[in-house]
Design a protein around this motif. Structure first.
Motif, PDB file in Angstrom:
ATOM      1  N   ILE A  40       3.052  -9.159  -2.377  1.00 60.80           N
ATOM      2  CA  ILE A  40       3.887  -8.094  -2.902  1.00 60.80           C
ATOM      3  C   ILE A  40       4.665  -8.670  -4.078  1.00 60.80           C
ATOM      4  O   ILE A  40       5.346  -9.688  -3.944  1.00 60.80           O
ATOM      5  CB  ILE A  40       4.809  -7.502  -1.816  1.00 60.80           C
ATOM      6  N   PRO A  71      -3.165  -3.323   5.208  1.00 59.37           N
ATOM      7  CA  PRO A  71      -3.543  -3.255   3.785  1.00 59.37           C
ATOM      8  C   PRO A  71      -5.013  -3.590   3.558  1.00 59.37           C
ATOM      9  O   PRO A  71      -5.528  -4.588   4.063  1.00 59.37           O
ATOM     10  CB  PRO A  71      -2.617  -4.287   3.121  1.00 59.37           C
ATOM     11  N   SER A 121       1.976  -8.147   7.176  1.00 56.57           N
ATOM     12  CA  SER A 121       1.039  -7.057   7.493  1.00 56.57           C
ATOM     13  C   SER A 121       1.100  -6.612   8.948  1.00 56.57           C
ATOM     14  O   SER A 121       0.294  -5.781   9.369  1.00 56.57           O
ATOM     15  CB  SER A 121      -0.391  -7.502   7.154  1.00 56.57           C
ATOM     16  N   GLN A 126       5.974 -12.454  -3.018  1.00 49.99           N
ATOM     17  CA  GLN A 126       6.141 -12.714  -1.595  1.00 49.99           C
ATOM     18  C   GLN A 126       4.825 -12.471  -0.874  1.00 49.99           C
ATOM     19  O   GLN A 126       4.037 -11.608  -1.261  1.00 49.99           O
ATOM     20  CB  GLN A 126       7.214 -11.801  -0.986  1.00 49.99           C
ATOM     21  N   GLU A 127       4.621 -13.246   0.182  1.00 45.50           N
ATOM     22  CA  GLU A 127       3.477 -12.983   1.041  1.00 45.50           C
ATOM     23  C   GLU A 127       3.774 -11.727   1.866  1.00 45.50           C
ATOM     24  O   GLU A 127       4.824 -11.627   2.505  1.00 45.50           O
ATOM     25  CB  GLU A 127       3.236 -14.185   1.956  1.00 45.50           C
ATOM     26  N   TYR A 128       2.876 -10.775   1.823  1.00 40.70           N
ATOM     27  CA  TYR A 128       3.101  -9.477   2.474  1.00 40.70           C
ATOM     28  C   TYR A 128       2.983  -9.620   3.989  1.00 40.70           C
ATOM     29  O   TYR A 128       2.027 -10.225   4.505  1.00 40.70           O
ATOM     30  CB  TYR A 128       2.084  -8.462   1.948  1.00 40.70           C
ATOM     31  N   HIS A 172       3.409   1.407   2.278  1.00 43.64           N
ATOM     32  CA  HIS A 172       3.774  -0.014   2.387  1.00 43.64           C
ATOM     33  C   HIS A 172       5.233  -0.291   2.028  1.00 43.64           C
ATOM     34  O   HIS A 172       5.774  -1.329   2.426  1.00 43.64           O
ATOM     35  CB  HIS A 172       2.867  -0.849   1.482  1.00 43.64           C
ATOM     36  N   LYS A 175       7.418  -8.401  -7.150  1.00 48.65           N
ATOM     37  CA  LYS A 175       8.671  -7.707  -7.451  1.00 48.65           C
ATOM     38  C   LYS A 175       9.250  -8.222  -8.758  1.00 48.65           C
ATOM     39  O   LYS A 175       9.197  -9.426  -9.020  1.00 48.65           O
ATOM     40  CB  LYS A 175       9.700  -7.941  -6.332  1.00 48.65           C
ATOM     41  N   LEU A 235       1.521  -4.064  -4.700  1.00 43.18           N
ATOM     42  CA  LEU A 235       0.744  -4.992  -3.874  1.00 43.18           C
ATOM     43  C   LEU A 235      -0.522  -5.383  -4.615  1.00 43.18           C
ATOM     44  O   LEU A 235      -1.112  -4.568  -5.333  1.00 43.18           O
ATOM     45  CB  LEU A 235       0.376  -4.352  -2.526  1.00 43.18           C
TER      46      LEU A 235
END
Length: 561
Positions: A131, A208, A164, A160-162, A219, A133, A145
């Protein structure tokens, strides 16, 4: 917080506060709910920057604004609070603490700062979903994403690591907005409000995939994004705070308790996340605050309300997503209004603003001879701190104190070192560094071999006597013969060639005798220099005058002929 209050209980809570004639400046805020909370306390709103006791702003405080504060005034931001509010600064501080305490600072997703950590992120591509930003935007603007980060590695983003595997309610993803009051940075005092908001996405959550990465209403849980969706349900009844896509924090906690989860354990974990996050910037904020503080009576001139965004995963572990230094106080629904009005009112009560410091300061200014205020002794400061803590415990209302608390000793390991301890640590590190340098010098240092000095030319010796000796014999050093290049390898203008022969002192005169210096020694007279290089003579141009003529004369001459 063993027993949490419902929204209705919090609103009907009797609030005990002392009525004082306090003035507040609201010129730099746009939220009407702050005005309503001030009227409930019977305070007066003023545009004056001298008469007011409190400034309330919607933006960061600059160093200049903080220096302009009078000793009895307060402002609702700390200098340097962007270290928590900006995503790139928060990423840098939390990553620094994670390197030192990897087991304790595991409450936020793996985060990278582009373009500075682009190489680390490049290795993670293809293994996870990210993700992305912007560094300083809010309300979900510019968030998306992706699986591939190559187009963004040279741009300024926070990646950032999403997560899930979020915890779902009614099949929807949600996060918690928890309001935190930083009342003092030195000494550290942190309070958490018992009521907050739960913000839901408007589309049923699916893990995702390549097809649904662009579905922001699935999300992302930001209210500013989901309220535009046609599926968004507004909550219009405060008695039903568990309905809609924006609910109260207490309603979510009650739902989790009904599902058999341990709410007390969850709240303790959230408290640790909040305290350790603020501790990551405590050293810098303390330095900025104390270096600019100019009062002597112990008034806490800064306070700040933060909005912590917490996501719960499927195992009910809290994850910190971001920190908002200026959380929105807009009141689109009755639920927003009742929560935020009570939040601001309880915050202003907890500050314990008094008129006495202002009166003392103005009396000193009006006096014919200005006298500096006497500094408080350590005993007086301790007594004052005890009085303030007693007042805080009595006027918590909707707040709970999360630092200092019963596990204060656990947090001591994350505290920045005190000034004296820091100086001693720096001196120890310098001594260690010097010892390492000395050891390396002793190992590398080799005594140079004594070589015989080269023979010098005596005043009675001429250059012709040195004919036939090599360069090594003359200088006493080893000579390095330059390597000749092939014709194809030669550089331009490298027509100089080396001749391996013994040095000859035979010289021929270059200049004629009339240009030679007459004041020369006998040794110099014996020198013979080589003949000069013969150059082709330069052409001499002679100016030939041209006679004046005209076309008329030429025609006349032709006719005569």
């Amino acid at each position: 917080m063993n027993v949490f209050m419902s929204l209705q209980q919090l609103d009907q809570l009797p609030r005990d506060f002392i009525k004082r004639k306090i003035m507040i400046n609201l010129e730099q805020t746009k939220y009407k709910v702050i005005d309503e909370a001030v009227q409930l306390l019977e305070w007066k709103i003023t545009p004056s920057e001298v008469e007011c006791h409190i400034f309330w702003k919607d933006t960061y405080v600059t160093d200049e604004e903080y220096r302009r504060l009078l000793p009895y005034q307060r402002i609702n931001h700390f200098p340097g609070s962007y270290m928590l509010g900006k995503k790139n600064e928060l990423c840098r501080n939390l990553n620094r603490m994670r390197k030192m305490f990897p087991d304790d600072y595991d409450f936020f997703p793996r985060t990278w700062q582009l373009p500075y950590q682009s190489e680390e992120v490049r290795q993670k591509q293809g293994k996870a979903i990210f993700i992305v930003k912007p560094e300083a935007n809010c309300q979900g603007r510019g968030i998306f994403l992706t699986k591939k980060l190559d187009p963004f590695l040279d741009k300024h983003y926070v990646v950032q690591e999403y997560l899930s595997n979020p915890y779902l309610i009614d099949g929807l993803k949600f996060d918690l907005r928890i309001y935190v009051l930083l009342k003092s940075i030195y000494p550290l005092k942190i309070f958490m409000y018992q009521e907050g908001l739960a913000r839901f996405s408007t589309k049923k959550y699916v893990k995702p995939q390549k097809k649904n990465l662009g579905s922001v209403t699935m999300h992302l849980t930001n209210y500013a994004i989901n309220k535009r969706s046609k599926d968004f349900v507004f909550n219009n009844d405060t008695n039903k705070d568990d309905v809609g896509h924006k609910r109260s924090l207490s309603s979510v906690l009650k739902y989790l308790q009904d599902q058999g989860h341990d709410i007390n354990q969850l709240l303790n974990q959230i408290k640790k996340v909040i305290v350790k996050t603020i501790q990551s910037v405590q050293g810098d904020l303390t330095h900025l605050y104390r270096s600019q503080q100019h009062n002597t009576d112990g008034i806490e001139q800064c306070f700040e309300l933060f909005g912590f965004d917490i996501l719960l995963d499927s195992s009910l572990k809290p994850w910190l997503l971001e920190v908002n230094h200026t959380p929105s106080f807009s009141t689109d629904t009755p639920l927003d209004k009742i929560i935020k009005r009570n939040l601001i009112r309880d915050t202003l009560i907890l500050l314990d603003v008094k008129n006495k410091p202002k009166k003392i300061y103005l009396d000193q200014k009006r006096a014919p001879v200005y006298q500096r205020p006497i500094k408080m002794s350590l005993e007086e400061k301790e007594k004052q701190q005890i009085k303030m803590s007693l007042y805080e415990d009595k006027h918590l209302n909707g707040y709970i104190k999360i630092y200092p608390d019963e596990i204060k000793d656990y947090y001591e390991q994350f505290m920045p070192p005190k000034p004296k301890e820091r100086d001693s640590m720096i001196n120890q590190q310098l001594e260690q560094f010097k010892n390492v340098e000395r050891a390396l010098k002793n190992q590398i240092e080799v005594k140079p071999s004594k070589s015989k000095n080269a023979k010098r030319l005596s005043t009675n010796q001429s250059f012709s006597d040195l004919d036939g000796q090599s360069l090594q014999q003359l200088t006493g050093r080893n000579t390095v013969i330059p390597q000749t290049r092939a014709v194809s390898q030669q550089r331009p203008f490298s027509s100089i060639t080396t001749i391996n022969r013994t040095i000859s002192a035979v010289r021929k005169p270059v200049l004629s005798n009339q240009y030679q210096n007459l004041n020369i020694s006998q040794n110099q007279k014996r020198l013979v220099y080589p003949s000069p290089v013969e150059f082709h003579p330069k052409p001499v141009y002679k100016m030939i005058p041209i006679k004046n003529f005209s076309f008329q004369k030429i025609e006349n001459n032709q006719k005569n002929e």
